[in-house]
Design a protein around this motif. Structure first.
Motif, short mmCIF file in Angstrom:
data_model
loop_
_atom_site.label_atom_id
_atom_site.label_comp_id
_atom_site.label_asym_id
_atom_site.label_seq_id
_atom_site.Cartn_x
_atom_site.Cartn_y
_atom_site.Cartn_z
N VAL A 206 52.65 33.99 40.68
CA VAL A 206 51.72 34.75 39.84
C VAL A 206 52.40 34.94 38.49
O VAL A 206 53.53 35.42 38.43
CB VAL A 206 51.39 36.12 40.47
N SER A 209 49.38 38.56 33.42
CA SER A 209 47.95 38.87 33.50
C SER A 209 47.33 38.34 34.79
O SER A 209 46.18 37.90 34.81
CB SER A 209 47.19 38.28 32.30
N ASN A 210 48.12 38.37 35.86
CA ASN A 210 47.64 37.96 37.18
C ASN A 210 47.11 36.54 37.23
O ASN A 210 46.17 36.23 37.96
CB ASN A 210 46.58 38.94 37.70
N LEU A 212 47.12 33.02 38.58
CA LEU A 212 47.63 32.44 39.82
C LEU A 212 48.08 31.01 39.59
O LEU A 212 47.36 30.23 38.95
CB LEU A 212 46.54 32.45 40.90
N ASP A 224 42.94 31.61 35.90
CA ASP A 224 42.62 32.96 35.43
C ASP A 224 41.30 33.37 36.05
O ASP A 224 40.31 32.64 35.94
CB ASP A 224 42.50 32.98 33.90
N THR A 391 50.01 40.05 47.58
CA THR A 391 49.84 41.37 46.95
C THR A 391 51.18 41.84 46.38
O THR A 391 51.22 42.55 45.37
CB THR A 391 49.28 42.40 47.95
N LEU A 394 51.59 40.11 43.13
CA LEU A 394 50.64 40.67 42.16
C LEU A 394 51.03 42.07 41.72
O LEU A 394 50.34 42.70 40.92
CB LEU A 394 49.23 40.69 42.77
N CYS A 396 51.21 44.85 43.52
CA CYS A 396 50.46 45.96 44.13
C CYS A 396 51.43 46.93 44.83
O CYS A 396 52.49 46.53 45.31
CB CYS A 396 49.48 45.43 45.18
N GLN A 419 46.12 47.72 41.40
CA GLN A 419 46.04 46.79 40.27
C GLN A 419 44.57 46.50 39.98
O GLN A 419 43.85 45.99 40.86
CB GLN A 419 46.75 45.47 40.60
N VAL A 422 42.23 43.53 41.41
CA VAL A 422 42.83 42.91 42.60
C VAL A 422 42.34 43.66 43.84
O VAL A 422 42.58 44.87 43.97
CB VAL A 422 44.37 42.92 42.56
#
Ligand code: FES
Length: 597
Positions: A206, A209-210, A212, A224, A391, A394, A396, A419, A422
């Motif tokens: 990741v 800005s998240n 993937l 995105d 997660t 990301l 979390c 988040q 998410v």
């Protein structure tokens, strides 16, 4: 290489794909299109798939889900191929692997990878019941959905489908899960292009800005999305015992994959040990397949289960089904041992016998109560742990959940994590079973759609009210089950210093305890000092055991232990994607072809 005279394939209910021949260590072997390499070898009684680099000890199929990386073989000169998820092909050259294997210099070079940037409104990682339900809910209100899954087919563990090359002639013989999965997949198909599924696609990192990073179709895709739903499911909690790395010792879920999806018996005589209802299901599936189940050891006593009756009565159908499973096992002569746990597994090159013994209410072994069973298969199933690697990547928040016995991502009533954008659903959000997974998936799908701006939050709330009401009832049932089958901390007292804990790196409990006694007090430090968690599975398999050992050493609450940090690549990716001649694609570029469910 040992080959059984008897074919362990299960006949009836299906027609396999066309017969083909593969070459295993220079010997021809019959296989069928659609089978995995692991299943074809298991069907022929070939259980040892590799020897480890560190100890040269034999390993075989263990999780059958691609998670543990215990079944690595060399295929057409390329080492470290997971036999459990890689399909056979006519003429394929398979070598049972020594250590890390060697790349054949004559093997054809893979084509250079591509780099593609993409934007999508909603991406869902995982195509089990939660992921598919989320996709259906979102697509029905008009959002285009991309579903990413590591497997060749959608359905996840519970709805694991037969290979595409197999034809079903009698669906009734494949059980209720198969029918439920078909129904869910049928709903996805009806939505047409609104739901695109990428199979054999790996989210491995990741970025900011998240974004993937996905390996798919020989491309490195940077994705995105306005909203992300993580539905990565769960995996089985390991409770190491001496001998648990022997070929023939596997997770209950792994045995279920062979039985349900590949229609292959994992062996002939089995013992199951662990806790929870999955054991009952798998033992019954073994009987269906014609296997001999000699005993089932349940580590809890079940004595106080009546206290949770009010919660259990929220799902009378499931209770009735469980009682029917127990009745059938007893009638089949299976020894049902309560308050018993697996002590050790013995064998030369593969499982020959297993020892179980009585445990007290905390799981501590009671001396002098051992029983030995001659078996060729041991299935271990100590409940499930949420798969939280994504997660974690990301960013979390996760909290240790004592009833689950592992870390669980925080989420609100809309299934959103801390988040923004998410969401989580299913067993990856806490172990709750297939019915809850579907409801959570629907709620997450609707609220992720609202986050993406395609409906309002009020519309999402209104549309998810039926699921919210049912979740309350299901939650009471689930909490009752969690309390009855709560993992007993002293089960780890049986982990001797010589027992391997990190299967990938062959690190023993003694090495971990030594690191702890030298002053290491958290999982990341233990990882740095011992390499425990640096192997192929990136700690997925060993982290829960190390945490339990750490908690026992300090007589501490596991809730106070910091979760191990997940580092990319969280999943194994082909290096040619990073090292080849990369070309920059355009946003919204198409990558490969989306496949049907
Ligand atoms: S078991 Fe895979 S890294 Fe430890």
């Amino acid at each position: 290489m040992k080959q059984a005279k008897e074919d362990l394939r299960i006949e009836g209910g299906i027609t396999r794909g066309p017969k083909i021949e593969i070459i295993v260590n220079g010997q021809p072997l019959r296989a069928f299109d659609g089978e995995t390499i692991g299943a074809a070898l298991a069907a022929a009684g070939i259980r040892e798939l590799r020897r480890t680099e560190q100890l040269q000890d034999p390993r075989g199929l263990y999780c059958c889900m691609g998670t543990c990386h215990g079944c690595l073989v060399t295929v057409n000169g390329q080492p470290n191929v997971r036999a459990c998820i890689t399909p056979v092909q006519a003429g394929q050259q398979i070598e049972l692997q020594e250590g890390y294997g060697k790349i054949d210099p004559a093997a054809p070079e893979p084509p250079p990878g591509r780099l593609v940037l993409m934007q999508v409104p909603l991406v869902i990682v995982g195509s089990g019941p939660a992921g598919l339900s989320a996709a259906i809910a979102a697509a029905r209100v008009g959002t285009k959905v991309l579903v990413i899954d590591e497997n060749r087919q959608a359905g996840g563990q519970i709805y694991r489908q037969l290979p595409r090359d197999f034809k079903v002639s009698d669906a009734a013989r494949l059980g209720a899960d198969y029918a439920d999965g078909q129904s869910l997949l049928g709903q996805v198909r009806e939505l047409g292009e609104a739901v695109e599924i990428w199979h054999e696609a790996l989210v491995w990192s990741v970025f900011e800005s998240n974004q993937l990073a996905v390996a798919h179709d020989n491309a490195l895709v940077l994705l995105d999305a306005k909203a992300i739903i993580v539905a990565t499911g769960a995996y089985e909690r390991p409770v190491p015992v001496p001998g648990w790395t022997l070929p023939g010792a596997m997770t209950a879920g792994g045995a279920q994959v062979l039985l349900k999806s590949q229609r292959v018996r994992p062996g002939r005589r089995a013992l199951l040990a662990g806790t929870g209802p999955l054991q009952l299901v798998v033992a019954n599936q073994m009987l269906d397949a014609g296997m001999k189940v000699v005993a089932m050891a349940e580590s809890t006593s079940m004595l106080g289960a009546w206290r949770y009756l009010p919660g259990l009565l929220h799902q009378p159908g499931l209770i009735k089904q469980g009682l029917a499973y127990i009745y059938r096992l007893k009638r089949a002569g299976v020894q049902m041992l309560r308050s018993h746990a697996l002590r050790s597994i013995q064998g030369q090159g593969q499982v020959n016998s297993a020892v179980v013994g009585r445990v007290d209410m905390h799981g501590y072994p009671v001396a002098g109560s051992e029983k030995t069973f001659e078996v060729d298969t041991v299935c271990m199933g100590y409940g499930l742990i949420p798969s939280v690697w994504l997660t974690s990547l990301l960013g979390c928040r996760h909290d240790y959940h004592p009833l689950v016995g592992g870390w669980v991502p925080f989420f609100d009533a809309n299934m959103q994590t801390d988040q923004a954008g998410v969401f989580v659903a299913g067993d990856g959000a806490g172990i709750a079973g297939v019915l809850v997974a579907k409801m959570q998936g629907t709620i997450a799908g609707l609220h992720a759609t609202a986050h993406a701006g395609d409906i309002t939050v009020d519309q999402a709330i209104q549309a998810s009210l039926p699921q919210l009401r049912q979740l309350d009832s299901m939650g009471q049932f689930r909490r009752a089950m969690d309390r009855i089958y709560r993992i007993q901390p002293d089960l780890y007292a049986n982990v001797t210093d010589e027992t391997i804990v990190c299967r990938c790196e062959s690190i023993t409990a003694g090495e971990i305890r030594q690191a702890i006694r030298q002053g290491t007090a958290n999982l990341n430090d233990i990882k740095k000092r011992t390499r425990c968690g640096m192997g192929y599975c990136q700690g997925t398999n060993c982290q829960p055991s190390i945490a339990a050992i750490l908690a026992r050493e300090f007589d501490a609450d596991p809730a106070g232990i910091e979760m191990q940090t997940t580092r990319p690549p969280a999943r194994p990716i082909p290096l040619n994607l990073l090292m080849g001649d990369l070309e920059l694609g355009s946003r919204n570029a198409e990558v490969g072809k989306g496949q049907s469910a």
